[in-house]
Design a protein around this motif. Structure first.
Motif, PDB file in Angstrom:
ATOM      1  N   GLY A  81      14.413 -11.445   1.996  1.00 15.76           N
ATOM      2  CA  GLY A  81      14.139 -12.764   1.464  1.00 15.76           C
ATOM      3  C   GLY A  81      13.696 -13.704   2.566  1.00 15.76           C
ATOM      4  O   GLY A  81      13.788 -13.383   3.751  1.00 15.76           O
ATOM      5  N   MET A  82      13.206 -14.863   2.181  1.00 13.57           N
ATOM      6  CA  MET A  82      12.809 -15.879   3.157  1.00 13.57           C
ATOM      7  C   MET A  82      12.910 -17.240   2.493  1.00 13.57           C
ATOM      8  O   MET A  82      12.901 -17.365   1.261  1.00 13.57           O
ATOM      9  N   ALA A  83      13.049 -18.265   3.317  1.00 19.47           N
ATOM     10  CA  ALA A  83      13.157 -19.632   2.819  1.00 19.47           C
ATOM     11  C   ALA A  83      12.266 -20.544   3.643  1.00 19.47           C
ATOM     12  O   ALA A  83      12.078 -20.326   4.844  1.00 19.47           O
ATOM     13  N   VAL A  84      11.714 -21.549   3.001  1.00 21.79           N
ATOM     14  CA  VAL A  84      10.940 -22.595   3.670  1.00 21.79           C
ATOM     15  C   VAL A  84      11.501 -23.919   3.184  1.00 21.79           C
ATOM     16  O   VAL A  84      11.447 -24.216   1.984  1.00 21.79           O
ATOM     17  N   THR A  85      12.034 -24.708   4.079  1.00 22.61           N
ATOM     18  CA  THR A  85      12.665 -25.969   3.687  1.00 22.61           C
ATOM     19  C   THR A  85      12.549 -26.977   4.815  1.00 22.61           C
ATOM     20  O   THR A  85      12.504 -26.601   5.986  1.00 22.61           O
ATOM     21  N   ARG A  86      12.462 -28.246   4.469  1.00 26.45           N
ATOM     22  CA  ARG A  86      12.373 -29.320   5.443  1.00 26.45           C
ATOM     23  C   ARG A  86      13.078 -30.559   4.894  1.00 26.45           C
ATOM     24  O   ARG A  86      13.108 -30.790   3.684  1.00 26.45           O
ATOM     25  N   SER A  87      13.620 -31.354   5.802  1.00 32.31           N
ATOM     26  CA  SER A  87      14.118 -32.675   5.431  1.00 32.31           C
ATOM     27  C   SER A  87      12.926 -33.629   5.326  1.00 32.31           C
ATOM     28  O   SER A  87      11.918 -33.458   6.006  1.00 32.31           O
ATOM     29  N   ALA A  88      13.068 -34.622   4.490  1.00 34.96           N
ATOM     30  CA  ALA A  88      11.985 -35.577   4.273  1.00 34.96           C
ATOM     31  C   ALA A  88      12.086 -36.726   5.264  1.00 34.96           C
ATOM     32  O   ALA A  88      13.186 -37.144   5.638  1.00 34.96           O
ATOM     33  N   GLY A  89      10.929 -37.240   5.673  1.00 36.10           N
ATOM     34  CA  GLY A  89      10.918 -38.373   6.575  1.00 36.10           C
ATOM     35  C   GLY A  89      11.408 -39.633   5.905  1.00 36.10           C
ATOM     36  O   GLY A  89      12.099 -40.452   6.512  1.00 36.10           O
ATOM     37  N   THR A  90      11.060 -39.808   4.627  1.00 34.83           N
ATOM     38  CA  THR A  90      11.547 -40.917   3.809  1.00 34.83           C
ATOM     39  C   THR A  90      11.998 -40.341   2.472  1.00 34.83           C
ATOM     40  O   THR A  90      11.440 -39.337   2.012  1.00 34.83           O
ATOM     41  N   PRO A  91      12.998 -40.928   1.828  1.00 41.08           N
ATOM     42  CA  PRO A  91      13.463 -40.390   0.540  1.00 41.08           C
ATOM     43  C   PRO A  91      12.340 -40.297  -0.480  1.00 41.08           C
ATOM     44  O   PRO A  91      11.493 -41.190  -0.588  1.00 41.08           O
ATOM     45  N   MET A  92      12.333 -39.208  -1.228  1.00 39.61           N
ATOM     46  CA  MET A  92      11.316 -38.974  -2.251  1.00 39.61           C
ATOM     47  C   MET A  92      11.870 -39.425  -3.595  1.00 39.61           C
ATOM     48  O   MET A  92      12.846 -38.856  -4.089  1.00 39.61           O
ATOM     49  N   THR A  93      11.263 -40.441  -4.183  1.00 40.50           N
ATOM     50  CA  THR A  93      11.807 -41.050  -5.397  1.00 40.50           C
ATOM     51  C   THR A  93      10.986 -40.756  -6.651  1.00 40.50           C
ATOM     52  O   THR A  93      11.400 -41.123  -7.741  1.00 40.50           O
ATOM     53  N   ASP A  94       9.833 -40.124  -6.520  1.00 38.45           N
ATOM     54  CA  ASP A  94       9.030 -39.788  -7.695  1.00 38.45           C
ATOM     55  C   ASP A  94       8.641 -38.320  -7.640  1.00 38.45           C
ATOM     56  O   ASP A  94       8.631 -37.693  -6.580  1.00 38.45           O
ATOM     57  N   PHE A  95       8.305 -37.789  -8.822  1.00 45.58           N
ATOM     58  CA  PHE A  95       8.041 -36.356  -8.910  1.00 45.58           C
ATOM     59  C   PHE A  95       6.818 -35.942  -8.109  1.00 45.58           C
ATOM     60  O   PHE A  95       6.805 -34.879  -7.483  1.00 45.58           O
ATOM     61  N   ASP A  96       5.757 -36.751  -8.112  1.00 41.91           N
ATOM     62  CA  ASP A  96       4.532 -36.376  -7.407  1.00 41.91           C
ATOM     63  C   ASP A  96       4.786 -36.187  -5.909  1.00 41.91           C
ATOM     64  O   ASP A  96       4.277 -35.241  -5.297  1.00 41.91           O
ATOM     65  N   THR A  97       5.577 -37.089  -5.325  1.00 42.73           N
ATOM     66  CA  THR A  97       5.881 -36.961  -3.890  1.00 42.73           C
ATOM     67  C   THR A  97       6.727 -35.723  -3.631  1.00 42.73           C
ATOM     68  O   THR A  97       6.475 -34.982  -2.674  1.00 42.73           O
ATOM     69  N   LEU A  98       7.720 -35.496  -4.493  1.00 38.58           N
ATOM     70  CA  LEU A  98       8.548 -34.297  -4.337  1.00 38.58           C
ATOM     71  C   LEU A  98       7.705 -33.036  -4.453  1.00 38.58           C
ATOM     72  O   LEU A  98       7.852 -32.103  -3.658  1.00 38.58           O
ATOM     73  N   PHE A  99       6.789 -33.037  -5.420  1.00 38.33           N
ATOM     74  CA  PHE A  99       5.995 -31.825  -5.616  1.00 38.33           C
ATOM     75  C   PHE A  99       5.004 -31.603  -4.476  1.00 38.33           C
ATOM     76  O   PHE A  99       4.617 -30.465  -4.205  1.00 38.33           O
ATOM     77  N   GLN A 100       4.568 -32.667  -3.806  1.00 38.87           N
ATOM     78  CA  GLN A 100       3.752 -32.479  -2.610  1.00 38.87           C
ATOM     79  C   GLN A 100       4.512 -31.648  -1.578  1.00 38.87           C
ATOM     80  O   GLN A 100       3.961 -30.716  -0.980  1.00 38.87           O
ATOM     81  N   ALA A 101       5.781 -32.000  -1.359  1.00 37.85           N
ATOM     82  CA  ALA A 101       6.594 -31.255  -0.392  1.00 37.85           C
ATOM     83  C   ALA A 101       6.815 -29.825  -0.849  1.00 37.85           C
ATOM     84  O   ALA A 101       6.692 -28.874  -0.052  1.00 37.85           O
ATOM     85  N   ILE A 102       7.102 -29.635  -2.127  1.00 37.94           N
ATOM     86  CA  ILE A 102       7.347 -28.287  -2.639  1.00 37.94           C
ATOM     87  C   ILE A 102       6.076 -27.449  -2.567  1.00 37.94           C
ATOM     88  O   ILE A 102       6.119 -26.252  -2.256  1.00 37.94           O
TER      89      ILE A 102
END
Length: 259
Positions: A81-102
């Motif tokens: 298995g493998m994982a790719v994850t990062r902390s956000a520079g600023t909190p993500m409050t809307d779905f579009d921003t979250l999905f950019q990271a995902i």
């Protein structure tokens, strides 16, 4: 182990403390028994070696006597298995921003799969708020989907990741949550040529060529030269690293140049 005459010459010259697997405390115990060299350790009775240093020392003695106890892995074990994850520079409050990271994480995961010649059978998306701020609304989500067929195609992984993210997104008061970390996990990995075929697999002859073109462009012109549109252009979620020290050990471009 080696030629017997060479072993007879070499082992008396090797201090017992220099043998790999013999620690400082074990060395003190052996010296108290009059065992000072590798030759002395080789001649130590097996039962006594086990009493002094457990099964580890017993295996060392057997190895010195010419009996192989530790097998070498000729084939590199396959990743499970493998994982790719990062902390956000600023909190993500809307779905579009979250999905950019995902999208960025899923794209990187797909790239790593292709680098290793693997395909994934399951994909998990997770995201959560800052658990160290109990004064703020808390929310954690994790959703998993099965990849059918198993794939390393960036478009397939991003599409599956979107389904998971939409399923995990809060159904009400979403704007109250500031998500500080998101990521994807890929499991049930198998080699591309060993992937199971299903009855309803659709032939996609252009997919491998498209993924190769994507990888070639990013290899030649730098990472993130070509990305999916859903990854966005103004990526405010990315962790800022304006004052990061040069990464001498992992980035060729950061190596100092002597003129």
């Amino acid at each position: 182990m080696m030629d017997e005459s060479l072993a007879s010459w070499l082992l008396p010259r090797v201090p017992v403390g220099d043998i790999w697997g013999v620690g400082r405390k074990t060395t003190d115990k052996l010296r108290a028994l009059g065992v000072h060299t590798a030759a002395d350790l080789r001649d130590l009775p097996i039962r006594q070696a086990r009493a002094v240093g457990t099964v580890v020392l017993e295996r060392i003695v057997l190895e010195l006597q010419g009996e192989a106890c530790l097998a070498f892995d000729d084939v590199v074990p396959q990743r499970k298995g493998m994982a790719v994850t990062r902390s956000a520079g600023t909190p993500m409050t809307d779905f579009d921003t979250l999905f950019q990271a995902i999208t960025a994480h899923a794209s990187r995961g797909a790239e790593k799969l292709r680098q290793h010649g693997l395909v994934a059978g399951t994909l998990t998306v997770f995201f959560h708020t800052n658990k160290h701020r109990p004064d703020r609304p808390q929310y954690t989500a994790s959703r998993t989907t099965r990849m059918t067929p198993m794939s390393s195609d960036t478009f397939d992984l991003v599409e599956a990741a979107r389904r998971c993210a939409e399923a995990g997104w809060p159904k009400s008061d979403a704007r109250n949550f500031g998500f500080t970390k998101a990521g994807i996990m890929l499991n049930d990995l198998v080699r591309f040529e060993d992937r199971p075929q299903t009855l309803f697999d659709q032939a996609r002859p252009k997919s491998p060529a498209l993924m190769k073109a994507l990888d070639d462009v990013n290899d030649r012109f730098g990472k993130k030269t070509m990305v999916l549109a859903s990854e966005g252009m103004n990526q405010r979620w990315r962790l800022r690293a304006d004052h990061r020290s040069p990464r001498y050990t992992t980035r060729m471009e950061d190596l100092p140049v002597v003129r």
